[in-house]
Scaffold this motif. Structure first.
Motif, mmCIF file in Angstrom:
data_model
loop_
_atom_site.group_PDB
_atom_site.id
_atom_site.type_symbol
_atom_site.label_atom_id
_atom_site.label_comp_id
_atom_site.label_asym_id
_atom_site.label_seq_id
_atom_site.Cartn_x
_atom_site.Cartn_y
_atom_site.Cartn_z
ATOM 1 N N PRO A 124 0.808 -1.232 0.000
ATOM 2 C CA PRO A 124 0.000 0.000 0.000
ATOM 3 C C PRO A 124 0.834 1.271 0.000
ATOM 4 C CG PRO A 124 -0.082 -1.090 2.133
ATOM 5 C CD PRO A 124 0.600 -2.046 1.213
ATOM 6 N N ALA A 125 1.936 1.304 0.729
ATOM 7 C CA ALA A 125 2.736 2.523 0.787
ATOM 8 C C ALA A 125 3.363 2.834 -0.571
ATOM 9 C CB ALA A 125 3.816 2.392 1.857
ATOM 10 N N ALA A 126 3.968 1.826 -1.203
ATOM 11 C CA ALA A 126 4.571 2.038 -2.521
ATOM 12 C C ALA A 126 3.516 2.388 -3.562
ATOM 13 C CB ALA A 126 5.337 0.784 -2.941
ATOM 14 N N MET A 127 2.352 1.754 -3.491
ATOM 15 C CA MET A 127 1.280 2.036 -4.442
ATOM 16 C C MET A 127 0.776 3.472 -4.276
ATOM 17 S SD MET A 127 -2.394 0.115 -4.680
ATOM 18 C CE MET A 127 -2.617 0.398 -2.917
ATOM 19 N N HIS A 128 0.583 3.909 -3.044
ATOM 20 C CA HIS A 128 0.117 5.266 -2.796
ATOM 21 C C HIS A 128 1.148 6.284 -3.294
ATOM 22 C CE1 HIS A 128 -1.074 8.874 -0.538
ATOM 23 N NE2 HIS A 128 -2.271 8.332 -0.476
ATOM 24 N N ALA A 129 2.428 6.016 -3.064
ATOM 25 C CA ALA A 129 3.470 6.921 -3.534
ATOM 26 C C ALA A 129 3.505 6.968 -5.054
ATOM 27 C CB ALA A 129 4.822 6.483 -2.984
ATOM 28 N N ALA A 130 3.297 5.830 -5.716
ATOM 29 C CA ALA A 130 3.317 5.801 -7.179
ATOM 30 C C ALA A 130 2.169 6.615 -7.769
ATOM 31 C CB ALA A 130 3.240 4.356 -7.661
ATOM 32 N N TYR A 131 0.975 6.471 -7.218
ATOM 33 C CA TYR A 131 -0.165 7.243 -7.728
ATOM 34 C C TYR A 131 0.010 8.731 -7.443
ATOM 35 C CZ TYR A 131 -3.029 3.251 -9.081
ATOM 36 O OH TYR A 131 -3.531 2.137 -9.720
ATOM 37 N N THR A 132 0.561 9.088 -6.293
ATOM 38 C CA THR A 132 0.794 10.499 -5.985
ATOM 39 C C THR A 132 1.786 11.111 -6.964
ATOM 40 O OG1 THR A 132 0.378 10.034 -3.638
ATOM 41 C CG2 THR A 132 1.472 12.095 -4.167
ATOM 42 N N TRP A 133 2.819 10.356 -7.309
ATOM 43 C CA TRP A 133 3.801 10.829 -8.288
ATOM 44 C C TRP A 133 3.141 11.034 -9.658
ATOM 45 C CZ3 TRP A 133 9.230 11.164 -7.117
ATOM 46 C CH2 TRP A 133 10.008 11.573 -8.179
ATOM 47 N N LEU A 134 2.319 10.072 -10.069
ATOM 48 C CA LEU A 134 1.640 10.199 -11.361
ATOM 49 C C LEU A 134 0.706 11.407 -11.385
ATOM 50 C CD1 LEU A 134 0.766 6.460 -12.102
ATOM 51 C CD2 LEU A 134 2.495 7.862 -13.243
ATOM 52 N N ILE A 135 0.018 11.657 -10.280
ATOM 53 C CA ILE A 135 -0.887 12.812 -10.218
ATOM 54 C C ILE A 135 -0.099 14.112 -10.336
ATOM 55 C CG2 ILE A 135 -2.439 14.078 -8.680
ATOM 56 C CD1 ILE A 135 -3.423 11.376 -7.632
#
Length: 335
Positions: free
Chosen positions: A255-266
């Protein structure tokens, strides 16, 4: 002649009684045979469980059934080995019924915690509400990770930092546990973000949805599972949004890596669309200061067109000298 004597001596040593239990004599040969059987049973159990574990790790389906077979096979071999060892030692199992009952009561009272965890482990294996490979979260103790093994006493949970945590089996039955991948399914996540006031809300939604759909973590959209962008509030610094997306099952386990990846994409999507991301700022409105109002008050602080400087500073009022009154004089008294 010597070999015959040695053979007789070995037979005598083998048949020599060591202990007497429940009317049965335990001999040296019987105890040695029982020990060999126990060692063989543990070795066979280890080989069977190891072989089934390798098959389970390579299999893509029915992993839970293979894990159940692995555990039951190991327990069955050990139980059969213990019974065979007792019989080889010369103990009549039927004659030990009363003794076993009394021993069972004593063991149950003294080791009730161990028995409780063992039975809880069996319930976890058969119930399958939490299975090996599931990603769980125990909120009250702050544990979040994948179940790697359900043992006879505790369940081994490995976090994303590769830390193995042993959780008692009864804890997973008696207390609330969040299973993020129950039945091999996924879950929807919420990724918050904000933009500055005045931004085009339609462009924000289109840009963020496009980046979310292009991510390898996002599942293909269906009628029931679609990526969405919600406007959820008006914050102090800007408009507050949330990206709702359905990630893959493997992404849910991180979850932490996934949340960071989506935040970067946004962030990349907003920069590409020329949409401003808000930053901390405070607007201060001064209505009056030092007896002045409006632009004059701002100018008093050095802002605006009427800012006071050394060239346009208003003339100071003349300072009047302060005159002290004369001190009273003492007149001598009349005589």
């Amino acid at each position: 002649m010597v070999s015959t004597i040695e053979k007789l001596n070995l037979e005598a040593i083998e048949q020599s009684p060591v202990l007497r239990i429940a009317g049965a004599s335990l001999t040296v040969g019987g105890l040695v045979g029982a020990g060999v059987i126990l060692i063989g049973a543990f070795c066979v159990s280890w080989l069977i469980t190891r072989a089934l574990r390798r098959v389970r790790e390579r299999a893509e389906r029915s992993r839970q059934a293979l894990y159940l077979l692995e555990r039951l096979s190991g327990y069955a071999v050990i139980i059969l080995g213990v019974m065979a060892a007792l019989s080889t030692a010369g103990l009549n199992l039927s004659s030990l019924a009363v003794f076993a009952g009394a021993l069972g009561i004593g063991v149950g009272l003294g080791l009730q915690g161990v028995v409780k965890e063992f039975v809880s482990g069996l319930f976890l294996i058969f119930d399958r509400m939490v299975s090996v490979g599931d990603y769980i979260e125990i909120e009250d103790i702050g544990i979040r990770g994948a179940i790697m093994e359900i043992g006879p006493r505790a369940t081994r949970v490995r976090t994303n930092d590769n830390v193995n945590v042993l959780v008692p089996n009864s804890r997973l039955i008696e207390q609330p546990v969040t299973n993020w991948t129950l039945k091999g399914d996924t879950r929807r996540i919420h990724v918050p973000f904000a933009v500055a006031y005045g931004s085009d809300r339609g462009r924000v939604r289109e840009a963020v949805l496009a980046c979310a759909r292009s991510s390898p973590f996002t599942l293909p959209e269906t009628e029931a599972r679609k990526s969405q962008v919600w406007l959820v509030g008006f914050g102090d610094k800007g408009l507050e949004f949330e990206l709702l997306v359905w990630p893959t099952r493997e992404a849910v386990k991180r979850p932490a890596a996934m949340h960071a990846a989506y935040t970067w994409l946004i962030a990349d999507a907003l920069d590409g669309a020329g949409i401003e991301v808000p930053f901390p700022q405070t607007d201060l409105r001064i209505r009056s200061a030092f007896g002045l109002e409006g632009d004059e008050a701002l100018g008093r602080f050095g802002y605006g067109d009427r800012a006071w400087s050394a060239t346009n500073r208003p003339p100071r009022r003349p300072v009047r000298p302060r005159v002290r009154p004369p001190a009273p004089t003492m007149t001598p008294p009349r005589t």
